[in-house]
Write a protein that holds these residues in place. Structure first.
Motif: not given
Length: 259
Positions: A43-48
Protein backbone atom coordinates in the motif's frame (compact mmCIF):
# COMPACT_ATOMS: atom_id res chain seq x y z
CA UNK A 1 3.87 -14.04 32.86
CA UNK A 2 0.71 -14.22 30.76
CA UNK A 3 1.12 -15.29 27.14
CA UNK A 4 -0.64 -14.32 23.93
CA UNK A 5 -0.79 -15.82 20.45
CA UNK A 6 -1.54 -13.46 17.58
CA UNK A 7 -2.43 -15.08 14.27
CA UNK A 8 -1.75 -12.67 11.42
CA UNK A 9 1.16 -10.28 10.91
CA UNK A 10 -0.67 -7.44 9.21
CA UNK A 11 -1.20 -4.02 10.84
CA UNK A 12 -4.10 -5.28 13.00
CA UNK A 13 -2.08 -8.19 14.33
CA UNK A 14 1.04 -6.11 14.93
CA UNK A 15 -0.80 -3.35 16.80
CA UNK A 16 -2.49 -5.99 18.95
CA UNK A 17 0.93 -7.48 19.67
CA UNK A 18 2.32 -4.06 20.57
CA UNK A 19 -0.49 -3.26 23.00
CA UNK A 20 -0.32 -6.69 24.65
CA UNK A 21 3.47 -6.63 24.95
CA UNK A 22 3.31 -3.10 26.37
CA UNK A 23 1.05 -4.48 29.10
CA UNK A 24 3.66 -7.06 30.06
CA UNK A 25 2.29 -10.02 28.09
CA UNK A 26 4.68 -12.40 26.29
CA UNK A 27 3.50 -12.28 22.66
CA UNK A 28 4.19 -14.50 19.67
CA UNK A 29 2.89 -13.50 16.23
CA UNK A 30 2.42 -16.20 13.58
CA UNK A 31 2.14 -15.29 9.90
CA UNK A 32 2.08 -17.40 6.76
CA UNK A 33 4.29 -15.06 4.71
CA UNK A 34 8.11 -14.82 4.76
CA UNK A 35 7.98 -11.17 5.86
CA UNK A 36 5.55 -8.80 7.60
CA UNK A 37 3.58 -6.61 7.07
CA UNK A 38 3.53 -7.26 3.32
CA UNK A 39 0.17 -5.69 2.37
CA UNK A 40 1.03 -2.59 4.39
CA UNK A 41 4.28 -2.25 2.47
CA UNK A 42 2.55 -2.69 -0.89
CA UNK A 43 0.00 0.00 0.00
CA UNK A 44 2.89 2.33 0.71
CA UNK A 45 4.12 2.19 -2.89
CA UNK A 46 1.49 4.78 -3.77
CA UNK A 47 2.16 7.11 -0.85
CA UNK A 48 0.68 5.30 2.20
CA UNK A 49 -2.50 7.12 3.15
CA UNK A 50 -2.46 6.63 6.95
CA UNK A 51 -5.77 8.32 7.85
CA UNK A 52 -7.84 11.44 7.12
CA UNK A 53 -7.93 14.84 8.78
CA UNK A 54 -11.72 15.22 8.59
CA UNK A 55 -13.80 15.53 11.76
CA UNK A 56 -15.00 12.63 13.85
CA UNK A 57 -18.61 12.65 12.66
CA UNK A 58 -17.83 12.68 8.91
CA UNK A 59 -15.32 9.90 9.45
CA UNK A 60 -17.79 7.82 11.44
CA UNK A 61 -20.40 8.20 8.71
CA UNK A 62 -18.10 6.40 6.27
CA UNK A 63 -18.53 3.20 8.25
CA UNK A 64 -22.24 3.01 7.41
CA UNK A 65 -24.15 0.46 9.52
CA UNK A 66 -21.02 -0.21 11.61
CA UNK A 67 -20.62 3.42 12.69
CA UNK A 68 -22.36 3.04 16.05
CA UNK A 69 -20.34 -0.06 16.92
CA UNK A 70 -17.04 1.59 15.95
CA UNK A 71 -17.73 4.96 17.61
CA UNK A 72 -16.13 4.03 20.97
CA UNK A 73 -13.13 2.57 19.13
CA UNK A 74 -12.46 5.80 17.27
CA UNK A 75 -13.07 7.76 20.46
CA UNK A 76 -10.30 5.79 22.15
CA UNK A 77 -7.89 5.75 19.20
CA UNK A 78 -8.73 8.12 16.37
CA UNK A 79 -6.79 9.94 13.66
CA UNK A 80 -4.89 12.20 16.06
CA UNK A 81 -3.79 9.26 18.20
CA UNK A 82 -2.67 7.45 15.05
CA UNK A 83 -0.62 10.44 13.95
CA UNK A 84 0.97 10.63 17.42
CA UNK A 85 1.79 6.92 17.20
CA UNK A 86 3.55 7.46 13.85
CA UNK A 87 5.49 10.40 15.25
CA UNK A 88 6.53 8.24 18.19
CA UNK A 89 8.13 5.87 15.70
CA UNK A 90 10.10 8.74 14.18
CA UNK A 91 7.78 9.14 11.19
CA UNK A 92 5.88 12.44 11.49
CA UNK A 93 2.86 12.91 9.22
CA UNK A 94 1.45 15.64 7.00
CA UNK A 95 -1.98 16.54 5.64
CA UNK A 96 -2.27 16.55 1.85
CA UNK A 97 -4.42 18.88 -0.24
CA UNK A 98 -7.19 16.27 -0.23
CA UNK A 99 -7.26 16.15 3.58
CA UNK A 100 -5.66 12.71 3.62
CA UNK A 101 -2.77 12.10 6.00
CA UNK A 102 0.58 10.67 4.87
CA UNK A 103 4.00 10.05 6.40
CA UNK A 104 6.25 12.95 5.44
CA UNK A 105 8.53 10.46 3.76
CA UNK A 106 5.56 9.23 1.67
CA UNK A 107 6.91 5.72 2.12
CA UNK A 108 5.82 2.72 4.14
CA UNK A 109 9.24 1.11 4.55
CA UNK A 110 10.70 3.46 7.21
CA UNK A 111 7.53 3.25 9.30
CA UNK A 112 7.38 -0.55 9.03
CA UNK A 113 11.06 -0.88 9.92
CA UNK A 114 10.70 1.33 12.99
CA UNK A 115 7.56 -0.54 14.05
CA UNK A 116 9.23 -3.94 13.82
CA UNK A 117 12.18 -2.60 15.81
CA UNK A 118 9.81 -1.45 18.55
CA UNK A 119 8.14 -4.87 18.65
CA UNK A 120 11.55 -6.52 18.98
CA UNK A 121 12.41 -4.20 21.86
CA UNK A 122 9.13 -5.21 23.54
CA UNK A 123 10.09 -8.87 23.23
CA UNK A 124 7.51 -9.80 20.60
CA UNK A 125 8.42 -12.98 18.69
CA UNK A 126 7.60 -13.15 14.98
CA UNK A 127 7.22 -16.66 13.57
CA UNK A 128 6.98 -16.46 9.80
CA UNK A 129 5.98 -19.06 7.19
CA UNK A 130 3.47 -20.52 9.64
CA UNK A 131 -0.06 -20.85 8.30
CA UNK A 132 -2.88 -21.34 10.79
CA UNK A 133 -4.95 -24.32 9.66
CA UNK A 134 -7.38 -24.82 12.54
CA UNK A 135 -7.60 -26.33 16.01
CA UNK A 136 -6.66 -29.65 17.53
CA UNK A 137 -9.56 -32.11 17.89
CA UNK A 138 -10.22 -31.03 21.46
CA UNK A 139 -10.13 -27.35 20.47
CA UNK A 140 -7.50 -26.58 23.10
CA UNK A 141 -4.61 -25.64 20.80
CA UNK A 142 -4.04 -23.98 17.44
CA UNK A 143 -2.47 -25.94 14.59
CA UNK A 144 0.10 -24.17 12.42
CA UNK A 145 1.58 -25.65 9.27
CA UNK A 146 4.98 -24.64 7.92
CA UNK A 147 5.93 -24.44 4.24
CA UNK A 148 7.49 -27.91 4.44
CA UNK A 149 4.29 -29.43 5.86
CA UNK A 150 5.50 -29.73 9.44
CA UNK A 151 2.83 -28.90 11.99
CA UNK A 152 3.08 -27.16 15.35
CA UNK A 153 0.49 -26.91 18.11
CA UNK A 154 0.43 -23.72 20.18
CA UNK A 155 -1.72 -22.10 22.84
CA UNK A 156 -1.72 -18.99 24.99
CA UNK A 157 -3.67 -17.30 27.73
CA UNK A 158 -4.98 -14.95 25.04
CA UNK A 159 -5.48 -15.62 21.33
CA UNK A 160 -6.01 -12.83 18.79
CA UNK A 161 -7.06 -13.61 15.24
CA UNK A 162 -6.13 -10.83 12.78
CA UNK A 163 -6.57 -12.67 9.51
CA UNK A 164 -7.63 -10.01 7.02
CA UNK A 165 -9.96 -10.41 4.08
CA UNK A 166 -9.51 -12.04 0.70
CA UNK A 167 -8.25 -9.13 -1.37
CA UNK A 168 -4.58 -10.05 -1.95
CA UNK A 169 -3.95 -13.82 -1.92
CA UNK A 170 -0.33 -13.46 -2.97
CA UNK A 171 0.27 -11.25 0.07
CA UNK A 172 -1.44 -13.65 2.46
CA UNK A 173 -4.98 -12.23 2.46
CA UNK A 174 -6.82 -15.13 0.82
CA UNK A 175 -9.78 -15.63 3.16
CA UNK A 176 -8.70 -19.21 3.81
CA UNK A 177 -9.56 -18.86 7.49
CA UNK A 178 -13.32 -18.76 6.83
CA UNK A 179 -13.63 -22.51 6.38
CA UNK A 180 -11.75 -23.26 9.62
CA UNK A 181 -14.11 -21.05 11.61
CA UNK A 182 -17.20 -22.44 9.89
CA UNK A 183 -16.12 -25.99 10.72
CA UNK A 184 -16.04 -25.00 14.41
CA UNK A 185 -19.55 -23.60 14.19
CA UNK A 186 -18.47 -19.95 14.34
CA UNK A 187 -20.80 -17.64 12.40
CA UNK A 188 -18.87 -15.76 9.72
CA UNK A 189 -20.39 -12.98 7.63
CA UNK A 190 -19.78 -13.58 3.91
CA UNK A 191 -16.74 -11.76 2.57
CA UNK A 192 -17.85 -8.99 0.23
CA UNK A 193 -15.90 -6.50 -1.90
CA UNK A 194 -15.41 -2.93 -0.63
CA UNK A 195 -12.84 -0.17 -1.05
CA UNK A 196 -12.07 -1.41 -4.55
CA UNK A 197 -12.13 -0.22 -8.14
CA UNK A 198 -15.19 -0.71 -10.33
CA UNK A 199 -15.34 -2.63 -13.58
CA UNK A 200 -17.00 -0.80 -16.47
CA UNK A 201 -17.60 -2.38 -19.87
CA UNK A 202 -16.06 0.43 -21.90
CA UNK A 203 -16.14 0.16 -25.66
CA UNK A 204 -12.77 -0.63 -27.20
CA UNK A 205 -12.47 2.93 -28.51
CA UNK A 206 -13.10 4.46 -25.07
CA UNK A 207 -10.71 2.07 -23.34
CA UNK A 208 -7.91 2.71 -25.81
CA UNK A 209 -8.41 6.48 -25.90
CA UNK A 210 -8.95 7.25 -22.23
CA UNK A 211 -7.18 4.54 -20.21
CA UNK A 212 -4.87 6.32 -17.77
CA UNK A 213 -6.67 9.66 -18.02
CA UNK A 214 -7.18 11.31 -14.60
CA UNK A 215 -10.54 12.74 -13.60
CA UNK A 216 -9.73 15.72 -11.38
CA UNK A 217 -12.04 16.69 -8.54
CA UNK A 218 -15.07 14.81 -9.78
CA UNK A 219 -18.12 14.00 -7.67
CA UNK A 220 -19.30 10.39 -7.70
CA UNK A 221 -22.45 8.99 -6.14
CA UNK A 222 -24.84 6.07 -6.40
CA UNK A 223 -28.44 7.14 -6.89
CA UNK A 224 -30.37 6.70 -3.66
CA UNK A 225 -27.20 5.91 -1.67
CA UNK A 226 -26.05 9.16 -0.12
CA UNK A 227 -24.31 12.32 -1.24
CA UNK A 228 -21.56 12.56 -3.87
CA UNK A 229 -17.99 11.98 -2.82
CA UNK A 230 -15.46 14.32 -4.39
CA UNK A 231 -11.89 13.61 -5.32
CA UNK A 232 -9.58 12.45 -8.10
CA UNK A 233 -10.36 9.26 -10.03
CA UNK A 234 -8.68 7.44 -12.89
CA UNK A 235 -10.03 5.79 -16.02
CA UNK A 236 -8.52 2.35 -16.57
CA UNK A 237 -8.93 -0.09 -19.43
CA UNK A 238 -11.40 -2.06 -17.36
CA UNK A 239 -13.21 0.59 -15.33
CA UNK A 240 -12.60 3.30 -12.72
CA UNK A 241 -10.28 3.59 -9.74
CA UNK A 242 -9.37 6.24 -7.22
CA UNK A 243 -10.36 7.71 -3.86
CA UNK A 244 -14.00 8.63 -4.56
CA UNK A 245 -14.57 5.29 -6.30
CA UNK A 246 -13.29 3.39 -3.27
CA UNK A 247 -15.37 5.56 -0.92
CA UNK A 248 -18.64 4.58 -2.63
CA UNK A 249 -17.59 0.98 -3.32
CA UNK A 250 -19.94 -0.47 -0.71
CA UNK A 251 -22.84 1.58 -2.09
CA UNK A 252 -22.10 0.34 -5.62
CA UNK A 253 -21.99 -3.24 -4.34
CA UNK A 254 -25.27 -2.88 -2.45
CA UNK A 255 -26.97 -1.27 -5.45
CA UNK A 256 -25.84 -4.10 -7.72
CA UNK A 257 -26.99 -6.68 -5.16
CA UNK A 258 -30.42 -5.08 -5.23
CA UNK A 259 -30.84 -5.38 -8.98
Amino acid sequence: MSTAVVVGGGPAGLIAAEVLAGAGVAVTVYDRMPSVPRKFLLAGHGGLNITHSEGREPMLSRYGPSAERLAPVLAAFGPEELREWCAGLGEPTMVGSSGRVFPRSFRATPLARAWLARLTDLGVRLERRQRWTGWTDDGARLVLTADDGATTEVTGDVTVFALGGASWPRLGADGGWVEAFAERGVAVAPLRPANVGVRVAWSRDVAERFAGVPLKQVGLAVRGHGRPVRGDAMVTRTGLEGGPVYAIGAAIRDALDGE
